[in-house]
Write a protein that holds these residues in place. Sequence first.
Motif, PDB file in Angstrom:
ATOM      1  N   GLU A   1       1.019   4.186  -2.714  1.00  0.00           N
ATOM      2  CA  GLU A   1       0.759   5.593  -2.383  1.00  0.00           C
ATOM      3  C   GLU A   1       1.932   6.472  -2.814  1.00  0.00           C
ATOM      4  O   GLU A   1       1.744   7.577  -3.309  1.00  0.00           O
ATOM      5  CB  GLU A   1       0.563   5.757  -0.871  1.00  0.00           C
TER       6      GLU A   1
ATOM      7  N   HIS B   1       0.830  -1.214   0.000  1.00  0.00           N
ATOM      8  CA  HIS B   1       0.000   0.000   0.000  1.00  0.00           C
ATOM      9  C   HIS B   1       0.855   1.251   0.000  1.00  0.00           C
ATOM     10  O   HIS B   1       0.614   2.188  -0.757  1.00  0.00           O
ATOM     11  CB  HIS B   1      -0.880   0.049   1.251  1.00  0.00           C
ATOM     12  N   THR B   2       1.857   1.237   0.871  1.00  0.00           N
ATOM     13  CA  THR B   2       2.659   2.454   0.989  1.00  0.00           C
ATOM     14  C   THR B   2       3.467   2.692  -0.288  1.00  0.00           C
ATOM     15  O   THR B   2       3.662   3.830  -0.691  1.00  0.00           O
ATOM     16  CB  THR B   2       3.601   2.380   2.205  1.00  0.00           C
ATOM     17  N   LEU B   3       3.887   1.611  -0.918  1.00  0.00           N
ATOM     18  CA  LEU B   3       4.588   1.794  -2.193  1.00  0.00           C
ATOM     19  C   LEU B   3       3.641   2.413  -3.217  1.00  0.00           C
ATOM     20  O   LEU B   3       4.006   3.331  -3.949  1.00  0.00           O
ATOM     21  CB  LEU B   3       5.126   0.455  -2.708  1.00  0.00           C
TER      22      LEU B   3
END
Lengths: 112, 316
Positions: free
Chosen positions: A17, A13-15
């Motif tokens: 984003e 997810h953070t990637l």
Amino acid sequence: MTYQLYRNTTLGHTLQESLDELLRYDQITPQLACKVLLQFDKSINATLATKVKSRLTFKAGKLNTYRFCDNVWTFMLNDVEFREVQEITKIDKVKIVACDGKNVGEEGSSKK
Amino acid sequence: MAEPSQCKTMVPIIYQQIIEDVITKVKEEFLEEGIDEHVLQELKQIWQSKLAATNCVPNEPDKQSRAANSSEQVASSEPQQMEPTQSVAIASTSGTASGFAPDTKMVLVDITLPSQNGDQRVLKIKIPSTALQGNQLHNLLAGALNGPVFQAIISLPHTLATSIMQQYINGALLSQPTATSTKNPAQTDGAMSDSEIKTVFPNQKGQNKKIANKLNQVDGHGDSSSDDSTEGSDVDVQDEEMENKGSDEGSDEESLNSDDDDEDFEDHFDTDNIVVCQFEKVYRHRNKWRFQFKDGIMNLNGVDGVFHKASGHTEW
């Protein structure tokens, strides 16, 4: 076999984003973002397969829902207790999404 | 052999390895596309700070503060707190591209959220310097204060809030530059280096359209993996996104393949617990089930864990 399902993790997810942010500022192209994600798939599949050693067990009070589709299992479990050695994590509800682990390393194998 | 909770202690190590691996291996792709390496480093930095900001990675107590400091890449000499909504440009950082015209000078602005639980929060937002002229920003923020955006972000984690605010501002600014830039082009010229405001316009349509699902669409258009297209942050935007989907794709629900992560996104909103893994064996005998999973990543009670093998049982 490289699964994309790990994109649905904190790391994935953070990637996504982060890529989204760069895309928004036109710093990278969608194609490049796509390549990064594909590389992420490779890296995370490989790293999990080789670097992680921990073993755990779990028991669930109830299997709430299950689904098997496209060779992917999805389970909703209630009252679950995860245990690794003496550490126990209890949760009311968990969703497990699992791709076929047998495909890995024997691509094209007919064995299902 | 195994230390207690290796599945958690390994997380930061494993994550770091993956990040390094990805960044190293996409370097060539970046160079091929002629993209400067600093963008790649920026990606790494953003990724790490976003990861830290989730607080999902165990055993990294100092992460939160670091995340707060590095959540926005833009160099700001020192964040000054300003009164609510009224924000002031501090270190202006040119060169940071955005949806705005390439030459537009971006400036960093602090927006202090009205304190909710007693603690004030300052969001750092990048805006084009043009927006500082006139009342554009002021009006925008005044509008936002009463709108749902603030209500939504006020309870969100810092980086998420920042990111949403940034998007909100970008979206709003991009949807109304016509007013400012056509009304008094001379004035905008004054403040900006060598701006070409007109170049904003070609972008606009696309940008505006993107606003609705900006957060969601993370890996490009029509990419085969709509995997987790929705991230937990787009509280407001969600409805629009759904509508968009409805009209764009008809009623084609992606419920029947491995991309069907719609539920995940709900789960995500609920901060639900999720395990992503591979199955080796799934047995069922009457109502009894037994599982053997491997290579899993979990998020249980907000904390990540990884496992090599997991076996379990339950009843249906």
